[in-house]
Every structure is written in C-alpha cells, then in structure tokens.
Design an enzyme around this catalytic site. Structure first.
Site, short mmCIF file in Angstrom:
data_model
loop_
_atom_site.label_atom_id
_atom_site.label_comp_id
_atom_site.label_asym_id
_atom_site.label_seq_id
_atom_site.Cartn_x
_atom_site.Cartn_y
_atom_site.Cartn_z
N GLU A 99 -5.54 -10.51 -1.61
CA GLU A 99 -5.21 -10.57 -0.18
C GLU A 99 -5.75 -11.88 0.33
O GLU A 99 -6.96 -12.13 0.26
CB GLU A 99 -5.91 -9.45 0.62
CG GLU A 99 -5.29 -8.09 0.52
CD GLU A 99 -6.06 -7.05 1.35
OE1 GLU A 99 -6.68 -7.39 2.37
OE2 GLU A 99 -6.05 -5.87 0.94
N TYR A 125 1.35 -8.64 13.21
CA TYR A 125 0.31 -9.33 12.45
C TYR A 125 0.41 -10.86 12.57
O TYR A 125 -0.35 -11.59 11.94
CB TYR A 125 0.36 -8.92 10.97
CG TYR A 125 -1.00 -8.84 10.31
CD1 TYR A 125 -1.79 -7.70 10.41
CD2 TYR A 125 -1.54 -9.93 9.61
CE1 TYR A 125 -3.05 -7.63 9.83
CE2 TYR A 125 -2.79 -9.86 9.02
CZ TYR A 125 -3.53 -8.71 9.13
OH TYR A 125 -4.78 -8.64 8.54
N ASN A 134 -9.52 0.07 -2.78
CA ASN A 134 -9.29 -1.10 -1.92
C ASN A 134 -10.63 -1.60 -1.42
O ASN A 134 -11.39 -0.85 -0.82
CB ASN A 134 -8.44 -0.72 -0.71
CG ASN A 134 -8.04 -1.94 0.08
OD1 ASN A 134 -7.13 -2.67 -0.33
ND2 ASN A 134 -8.73 -2.21 1.18
N GLU A 135 -10.89 -2.85 -1.70
CA GLU A 135 -12.15 -3.45 -1.27
C GLU A 135 -13.30 -2.46 -1.52
O GLU A 135 -13.99 -2.06 -0.58
CB GLU A 135 -12.08 -3.88 0.19
CG GLU A 135 -11.07 -5.00 0.40
CD GLU A 135 -11.17 -5.69 1.76
OE1 GLU A 135 -11.69 -5.07 2.69
OE2 GLU A 135 -10.72 -6.85 1.85
N ASN A 172 -7.52 1.40 3.65
CA ASN A 172 -7.89 0.65 4.86
C ASN A 172 -6.61 0.35 5.65
O ASN A 172 -6.05 1.26 6.26
CB ASN A 172 -8.66 -0.62 4.52
CG ASN A 172 -9.68 -0.98 5.60
OD1 ASN A 172 -10.60 -0.20 5.82
ND2 ASN A 172 -9.54 -2.11 6.26
N ALA A 173 -6.16 -0.92 5.65
CA ALA A 173 -4.80 -1.24 6.15
C ALA A 173 -4.56 -0.92 7.61
O ALA A 173 -3.41 -0.80 8.03
CB ALA A 173 -3.75 -0.55 5.28
N GLU A 174 -5.64 -0.72 8.38
CA GLU A 174 -5.47 -0.37 9.80
C GLU A 174 -4.64 0.90 9.97
O GLU A 174 -3.90 1.07 10.94
CB GLU A 174 -4.84 -1.54 10.59
CG GLU A 174 -5.75 -2.71 10.80
CD GLU A 174 -6.00 -3.53 9.55
OE1 GLU A 174 -7.14 -3.48 9.04
OE2 GLU A 174 -5.08 -4.21 9.09
N TYR A 202 0.83 -1.19 0.00
CA TYR A 202 0.00 0.00 0.00
C TYR A 202 0.87 1.25 0.00
O TYR A 202 1.99 1.26 0.52
CB TYR A 202 -0.85 0.06 1.26
CG TYR A 202 -2.06 -0.82 1.32
CD1 TYR A 202 -3.01 -0.82 0.31
CD2 TYR A 202 -2.28 -1.64 2.42
CE1 TYR A 202 -4.15 -1.61 0.41
CE2 TYR A 202 -3.42 -2.43 2.53
CZ TYR A 202 -4.35 -2.41 1.50
OH TYR A 202 -5.48 -3.18 1.61
C1 GAL Z 1 -8.75 -6.19 4.42
C2 GAL Z 1 -8.25 -4.84 3.92
C3 GAL Z 1 -6.85 -4.57 4.43
C4 GAL Z 1 -6.75 -4.83 5.90
C5 GAL Z 1 -7.25 -6.23 6.20
C6 GAL Z 1 -7.25 -6.58 7.65
O1 GAL Z 1 -10.10 -6.31 4.29
O2 GAL Z 1 -8.26 -4.78 2.52
O3 GAL Z 1 -6.51 -3.24 4.14
O4 GAL Z 1 -7.52 -3.90 6.57
O5 GAL Z 1 -8.56 -6.37 5.78
O6 GAL Z 1 -6.00 -6.53 8.17
#
Ligand code: GAL
Length: 1000
Positions: A286, A352, A194-195, A135-137, A91
């Site tokens: 992903e 993670y 993203n999503e 997104n990506a927290e 990202y």
């Molecule tokens: C996915 C999203 C990512 C991240 C992940 C959870 O749905 O595309 O950016 O948030 O969930 O770690």
C-alpha cells in the site's frame, strides 16, 4: 536502532559503489524462490516472476463492495489497464458477507466472481486481501458486528476468535483459490491479515496466530505466494512468503493540501527492506494514492491536491529509486460507503482523492501516473536494479546541495542507470538548476553537453536515464523523461517529455562514428545537435509536440507534459485465456479522453475509446500492414498520413446528447411521520429487551455496558432505545452518556415531549448530555424515555489484541436527576428489522437502519404511499422528529454515454441541525449531516439509478432542533459527460416492497 546501524552501513557501501560505474559484487542472482506449491508465481531479490518472466507489478487498490454495480467493474478495470498498470489489490469484507454467524452470503453485489471475471477480461492481475481483519475504513475494520459479542481478544491465537473466522476464511479462501493463476484465474498473490503491526499493551506479535492463519489459507486451497503489509517497514509477520509494507508519507491533512514536510520523502525503505528480507524484492503493498477525509473534513477535491500530480512525481519516483518492483496505490478507485459500510471516521463518499474519482472519471493524477506506469512497463533494466547511494544522495551527481539524486543501476545487465533527482527539502517551491555528472559507457559526462543547465522547479522529480535501450536504439542518456517506446515497423518510436519550456538533452549512441543526423519532421520546436564520437547529442525544449527523426531508424516525440498526457499505449489481445494480459505489439495512440482497447484483424485496426470533446483528433502509431483500415468504436474512420508516416485523423466526433434531468423540486413528493414511537398509542412490544451485559477493554480502559446495540444484533444505522420507568415525582431531568462514533448525534423524548438533542460534531464519538424534564411527573405514573441515536459504524481494530471494534454503540450510562430511587424497569432497543436476520437479503445487512420508515421498508420501490400526505423534504418539518419522504421519477439517458449522476444538496443554513439519508431504489447512497458536512454531492452509480425507466428516491429527515428543519435544496446533477463505450450497465436487482410481517 538496529535499523539505523544497518542504514549507515548500507550508506557507506552505497557511496563506494556510486563512485564507480560498475556494481560488481552485487549482481550475483540468488536462486529464484517459490513456495513449493506452484511454479507460476515466483520471485527473487529483484522482482516477482510470472511463468518465469520478470514483472514489475504496478497497480492500485479497488474495493468490490464499494461498487455494488457488478457490471461497472470492467469499466474501472479497463481504466486501470489503460493507465499502464497491470495489477489491482482488493480487500474482501468479512462483515458484509457473514452478517450472521454461520450464514455467509455471496448473493448479488457480494458475489466476488464478477470482479474476478472483469479483471481477467481487462488483463489485470489480482492481489486478494481477505483479512480476516482489513481496516479499510470499514465498520469494525471488516469484522462482523456479531464479533463484538464474542469474548476474548481478536487478531490473536485466542481460540474463540480463531473459531469465529474459520467459516469465512474457508469459504472465501476457496473462492479465491478457484481464481488463482494456477487455475487459469487472475489472482497471483494473497495477503494474510492487514498491517499486523501494532498490539495493545501488554501484548505483542502473536506468532501462533500468524502461522495458524497461513495454515488456514493454505487449507482453503491458496497456493500462490502469501504476502503481508506491515504498517511500516517494521519486520512483522516475516513468516509469509513475500513480506512488504505500507506507506502514507504525505499524511491525511487534506485541509492543507500544499503543505509537505521537508523530510516527507522516505529514504530508508530500501535499507529496511534489505534488513528484513533481502532475498525477496522490495514490495510496497500500500502506497499513498489519496487520503481519507472524515466528517467535517476538507473534502476529497483537496485530498486529490494533497496527493496530486506533484506528489505522484516526487513520491512515486522515489519508490522507483528504491527499486520497488511491487507498488500498489491505495486507493486507485475509492467508491462509495453506501449503506453502513463506513467506520465512523469517514462519510458516504470514499472518493479518496484517487486517480479515478468516485464517479469513475479521470483526474489529472490519472494522466500523470500513466506517464510513470508506461515507463516502468518498458524499462526491464529496472527489474534488476539496486539503489546505490540512498543515504548519500544530497548533491550527488549535481554538486547542488539543494538536490538529491539517487543512482539506481541495473545490477544484472550492468549497463543501464537511472538517476532520480528531487529537492533536498521536499517542501520547497524553489527552482534549482544543475548539471548532471554521471558515469556512462562513453566515460564520465557532464550533462547537458551542448550548453546551459537542467532545471527542477519546485515540487518535482525526474528520472534521467543512462545507457538505456529502446529497441535497437541506445540512448547514451536522456534528461527528457521517457514515457514509453515501441518498435513499430522496424522503427523505434520514443516518447520523451518534460515540463513546458524546459531544456533537455538526449544523446544516441551508435556502433560507428558515422552517426546519422537528426531532423525535425513535425512541430514548431527546434533542436541543437552535435555529433560527438559515436554519439549524436540533441538539445531541445519540451514545448508542445515536436517530432524528430534520428536517421531512419528512430523517431523521437518531444512533448511537454500536457501533450504527453494525451498518449495511450495499448496491446492487442493475444490468444488463450490470458489474451488480455499481452504486452506484445504495442499500438500508440494520441488523443481522446480514454483509449480502452485495440484489436487487429488482418489489415484492420479497431480502436475503442471514450471522448469528452465534440471533435477530437487522433494520431495512431501502428504497423502499416495491420492498419490499412482503421475503425474507431466500430466505425471506419478516414485517416491520413503524417509527414513521418504515422496515421492521423481529425474526424473523430463525440456524441454528447443533451439530457434533461428531472427537477426534483417540481416532482410530487409524499410524506409521513417516521417517529410514531413517541406517540402514546405506540407499542414497543416487539422490541428487543436489553438485558445482556458486555465488558470490553478499550486500550486499557474497561467498559461494561448492557445498552450496547450490538449485544442485540443491531450493528448498523439509526438505533432507538426506550426506557420504561415509574416516576418518584421528584425527577427533574436525565443525564445520558451515549456512544455512537464520530459525528454521531442523538435526540431524546420523555413520552411525547422533546427534551433535546446532542446534535453532534466532528470530534465527539461519545457525549454525555443533560436534559431537563419540562414538567413535574406524578409520583407512581409510568413513563418512557425514547432515545434516537445515530450509529456511525463500529470502530476499527487497528491495534491487535485490542477490543476497539467492540466499543459500545448505545447508552453507556444514564442517571435521573433529582431522584436516586427512580429505576428504569426495562430498556428496549431496536435497530434494523430482524437484526442479524435482516430482511432485505438483496441489498444486504448494512443497507437499513432502525428508523421506523426503514423497518417498514418505506425506502423501497413499490411501496404504496398513495394515502400519505403531500410534502417534500425542502419544505421539511417545524418541530424535532423524523419525517420521511418519497418520490418517483423517470430517467432517459441513452446508451453510448457515461453521464454519472449525483444527488446534490446545498448548505448555507449550517446552523440548523439535521441528518438526512438518501435511498435510491432502496439502496442507501447518502448520509448527510447538515451542520457537519462536508459532503454535499452524493454520487449514485448507473445501475443503482435506472437510467432508462423509473426510479424511487426516498429521503429521511431527522430534525434535531425544536424548530425543525428542511433541506435547503435537493437536485440531481450530472458530474461528467463522456461519449463512452463502457461495457453495458446492468441494473442491480431492485426488489419492490413487500409486506413486512411483524414490522413494528
Ligand atoms: C492503512 C490500512 C488501510 C487503510 C489505510 C488508510 O494503514 O492498511 O486499510 O485503512 O491505512 O486509508
């Protein structure tokens, strides 16, 4: 519904196909697709192609911004490469690059070029994911804080949003464009959005926005295929070149890492994919590689179990069964939410539970993926395969209802078959026995042919191959799984593994009925063998390492899993800019913690790698002519020959010097009060007057606020509010509704009197607290309410057309008790000094918050604290407030080792409410909330820490209880010790404190 109908149809077809050996009717190759803009990266229904060659992209996610030490990217990329992966997805975080509208910075840690260059040097293809939403927290899901004041719906075609992202997409797009494979760089794919998969009611998919973003990316120079990652196979944003989806099938409950749902393994993906984009490959952009852990969570060690080797075996092999030829694991290396990078749901570590841990060490998960990745890499038949029986897999080929076996056949070569076996009930730990009845080129066979049964123990899955080509050797079948094979000096070296003690069978097929015999040439294992027509069947146990010669043309390594973990497959670089992408001339090496590279020059083979044991033995399988001399990490090593002709050395010695870390408790600490705001002398003259208003729609609920920090340019870190009022004389207290994000807290003072705190917990993002005044106020007297609140980051904005990321951070409501006439005359606010005109351009806009100490720059090296009192954070303070501490120490960690360091705190006093932030050479690398946790070990990378010289450590201590607080302990510790040839680490710039003009 549609999906279901399709699935049933596919299921019926699959059963029909599965019965017979051939899959004719499905091997008509559709035309290779291009997007018409370039012809280097193309694709068809089976796989991507690079320069016309099919490739399975197997890789994972890494975030450059979560590792600010640019010189460490190559270390991580080399670890990815050594895994057998060829791709990394990443990202790009808009908010950190354009913290003030119109002012983009790619300085220092924000520069993307070192990341591109490191990928190129390691030989890793890149998939760039610039958002704009990621997104990506991340705070705001990647959106910049100033976006919270831009009206209108984001992630739609609304022009105020489209205008807002133009500058960013144009600039970042052109940087990606320069690094595309078409320009000699590593970028092969670019993801839009993203999503883009869910919308706040009553909105729905905005096709105008989708097209617009594609146009914007194209206009910036992106010519490689554009992709999208639907949150599930849901058919959104199909306009992109190669649609794909995401999946996190084992969820995020790290507190119950061994609990799997019985139907957790997704079986419908291939069918769904065929329903949406059958002309493209099945791409999973992903796939779960770990899990998020939030404040108060179970800790990343548990997430690494939830998504550990068993998970990898079952779930990744199921993806293999679904002919997924693009699979990216999220995350592969998580990194750190240093500064204010994180959204409220995550703490400082973004480890993670990934295969590569936050401190860049390798988990067992890493070694498990290595087995699978290497198999994909040498199994080209897989690249044109189709699953044949996805909804009819139960009892298929085994007759055992407790097992599911997916038959995945090469639809083009029409020869090789893969049989992926797993438990029907994913949650079981039961042991199943089975025989495999499969069609082969030698007719239908019941395997094992010699005797006994195969077993599948608990949470496991296996890929059994049929008619599999390994060089000039044909495996009629093998139940022992293939890790890799390579033809070296005319001999096919085949590595086969299984769980310790399991019985497996491998059959070799020959052109004549004069079949060679098999003989054990090394190891204590025994084999049973039988010539059977044109084939030779051998049966064995996978225990330890046993090497078996099959005639003179093939050498079979029979390995248990632990032994298999030890093997590495490396390729010497070829010539030209893509030298490190070569997959030719494999060299196989057993041993060591990590093997990074091989290089051949004339008769000399140079190997580089890392060791974590004092003495290691290596076995090297390399062409004899190019390995007459062998060097390891630059030094010649003496090698002997094994009985079967490979090289062996027991001479590899690690140097693991003992290094003493400074004892933080015996250092000289200086301290000062960091909450002068509550003293009567303090003037908030320079603070921002809070007189604006914003109304946002939070998932259907309208919220209007004027005391929202982002309205005033303060988007990160601790925030302070001051409300000036004249007393009516009847006030008895105040109620405040403060919003700060999960695990936030706040403390409140009336003038200099502490009124109390909402200490925070893991489940509240907002809290309305009531605080009594300790005294009667004199009518007409003037007072000030000071609120110090934590800001845990802006919310994400997963639902498009929603305004979730605009959720206020501040005081959403307040009311004096006992008096309805009392009004606050003026509210003032401060966050980080300068707000969007942040002061520390080097460490970036998210590194500092609004604590007095931060505004003054006390966290920076070089600040003169000589006039401060002596005092340490383990002594602490005995009243509520904020205290700041500084110390300096030297490190002297020699080069040639990788000794990652962490700041460790201990926590037995969970009842004490306090928050601390740790600053290393000015970089905020830890946010600790004592009573919420769970993080107590804060990884600080080399390069942020100066390993050869002086370091400044600063600590803030915000005590929320009237009795104060102290850190129970504070230490530095090594989290690993590795003798390493990692690329040299260059410290990040660590500019010293300079007077901060106008700091208040
Ligand atoms: C996915 C999203 C990512 C991240 C992940 C959870 O749905 O595309 O950016 O948030 O969930 O770690």
């Amino acid at each position: 519904m549609l999906l279901w109908t399709f699935s049933v149809l596919l299921c019926a077809l699959s059963v029909a196909f599965a019965k017979s050996r051939g899959i004719s009717g499905r091997h008509v190759l559709r035309q290779t697709q291009t997007n018409g803009l370039q012809d280097i990266v193309t694709w068809d229904e089976y796989s991507f192609m690079i320069n016309g060659e099919r490739i399975a992209l197997f890789g994972g996610e890494i975030h450059p911004y979560r590792m600010p030490v640019q010189s460490l990217h190559l270390d991580v990329f080399q670890k990815v490469k050594a895994l057998g992966f060829n791709a990394v997805s990443f990202y790009i975080f808009w908010g950190i690059l354009e913290p003030k509208r119109g002012e983009l910075s790619f300085e220092g840690f924000r520069d993307l070029q070192p990341f591109f260059d490191a990928a190129m040097e390691a030989g890793i293809y890149l998939i760039a994911r610039p958002g704009p939403y990621i997104n990506a927290e991340t705070t705001g899901g990647g959106f910049p804080g100033w976006g919270t004041s831009v009206s209108g719906l984001w992630r739609t075609s609304n022009s105020s949003y489209v205008d807002a992202y133009q500058n960013y997409i144009k600039t970042v797009g052109s940087k990606i464009a320069e690094n595309q494979i078409t320009n000699g760089g590593p970028v092969i794919l670019v993801q839009a959005e993203n999503e883009y998969s869910g919308w706040q009611e009553p909105y729905s998919e905005d096709f105008v926005y989708e097209s617009r973003l594609l146009e914007d990316l194209r206009a910036a120079g992106i010519v490689v295929p554009i992709t999208t990652n639907d949150a599930w196979p849901g058919g959104h944003y199909l306009e992109v070149d190669v649609y794909g989806y995401d999946s996190y099938p084992n969820g995020f409950d790290c507190a119950h890492p061994n609990t799997w749902l019985s139907d957790a393994v997704p079986e419908y993906f291939f069918g769904a994919h065929e329903g949406f984009n059958p002309e493209d490959l099945n791409a999973v952009y992903e796939f779960q590689g770990g899990a998020i852990d939030g404040w108060g969570g179970a800790g990343y060690a548990n997430c690494a179990v939830l998504t550990g080797p068993e998970f990898e075996r079952v779930f990744y092999k199921n993806e293999f069964a679904m002919s997924t030829t693009m699979l990216s694991l999220y995350m592969l290396y998580g990194g750190t939410n240093w500064g204010g990078i994180g959204m409220p749901g995550v703490y400082t570590s973004y480890d993670y539970g990934s295969a590569i841990a936050e401190d860049r060490t390798l988990r067992e998960k890493y070694y498990e993926i290595k087995l699978q990745a290497n198999f994909w890499a040498v199994s080209p038949a897989y690249l044109t395969s189709r699953p044949m029986n996805i909804f009819a897999s139960q009892a298929a080929f085994t007759g055992n209802n407790a097992l599911k076996t997916t038959q995945t056949l090469d639809a083009v070569g029409n020869q090789t078959g893969f049989y992926v076996v797993r438990q029907t009930d994913a949650s079981t730990n039961a042991i199943q026995t089975y025989q495999l009845t499969v069609p082969t080129s030698a007719g239908e066979l019941i395997i094992p042919q010699l005797e006994g049964n195969l077993t599948l123990s608990g949470k496991d899955s296996k890929i059994h191959v049929v008619d599999y080509q390994a060089g000039s050797t044909t495996l009629l079948y093998s139940t022992g799984e293939i890790m890799t094979w390579a033809t070296i000096d005319g001999r096919d070296i085949i590595l086969i593994y299984g769980n310790e003690g399991e019985i497996h069978e491998t059959a070799f097929k020959f052109n004549t009925s004069t079949v060679p015999s098999a003989s054990v040439v090394s190891g204590s294992g025994t084999i049973k063998q039988k010539a059977n027509g044109n084939s030779l069947v051998i049966q064995y146990k996978t225990t330890g390492q046993t090497v078996v010669a099959i005639g003179s043309k093939a050498l079979l390594y029979i390995l248990d899993r632990d032994n298999a973990y030890e093997f590495w497959v490396l390729h010497p670089p070829s010539a030209g800019p893509f030298a490190h992408f070569s997959t030719e001339n494999p060299i196989i090496i057993k041993g060591g913690y990590l093997m990074r590279s091989v290089f051949i020059s004339g008769d000399t083979l140079s190997v580089t790698g890392d060791l974590n044991q004092t003495v290691s033995s290596l076995e090297i399988i390399a062409p004899a002519a190019s390995s007459k001399v062998v060097k390891f990490n630059g030094k010649p090593i003496h090698t002997g020959k094994t009985a079967y002709g490979t090289l062996k050395t027991t001479q590899v010695i690690a140097t693991l010097p003992s290094v003493t870390l400074p004892n933080l408790s015996s250092l000289k600490w200086k301290t000062a009060d960091s909450l002068p705001e509550i003293t009567s002398q303090y003037s908030d003259e320079s603070w921002t007057v809070a007189n604006r208003t914003i109304t946002v729609n939070l998932l259907g609920v309208e919220v209007t606020a004027n005391l929202s920090a982002s309205l005033y340019g303060y988007h990160t870190g601790n925030t302070l509010w001051r409300g000036h009022f004249n007393a009516s004389g009847s006030e008895t207290g105040i109620t405040l509704d403060v919003w700060g994000g999960l695990a936030f807290g706040y403390s409140i003072w009336l003038d200099s009197d502490f009124l109390g705190s909402w200490e925070g917990d893991a489940s509240h993002s907002t809290f309305e607290g009531t605080f009594d005044f300790p005294r009667v106020l004199v009518a007409g007297s003037s007072h000030v309410i000071t609120v110090l609140q934590d800001h845990m980051g802006l919310e994400e904005n997963w639902a498009s057309a929603g305004e979730q990321f605009k959720t206020p951070r501040g005081i959403v409501n307040f009311e004096f008790l006992g008096s309805n006439t009392t009004k606050v005359d003026v509210w003032k606010v401060t966050g980080n000094l300068g707000g969007e005109d942040y002061v520390d351009k080097t460490r970036g806009a998210l590194n500092e918050g609004g604590l007095f100490a931060e505004r003054q720059g006390w966290h920076l090296p070089g600040f003169d604290d000589s006039h401060w009192d002596t005092g340490s954070p383990t002594v602490g303070i005995s009243q509520a407030g904020v205290q700041f501490y500084r110390t300096e120490f030297n490190l002297n960690v020699p080069s040639g080792v990788d000794y990652p360091i962490a700041i460790a705190v201990s926590n037995t006093t969970t009842g004490v409410h306090f928050r601390s932030q740790f600053y290393v050479n000015g970089y905020q690398f830890g946010k600790y909330v004592n009573h919420i946790g769970p993080q107590t070990i804060f990884s600080v990378p080399q390069g942020i820490l100066n390993y050869q010289g002086s370091n400044t450590l600063a600590v803030s201590l915000w005590a929320a209880d009237p009795t104060g607080a102290e850190l129970e302990s504070l230490n530095l510790q090594f989290t690993a010790k590795v003798d390493s040839v990692m690329p040299p680490v260059v410290n990040v710039p660590m500019p010293n404190w300079t007077p901060r003009v106008g700091a208040y």
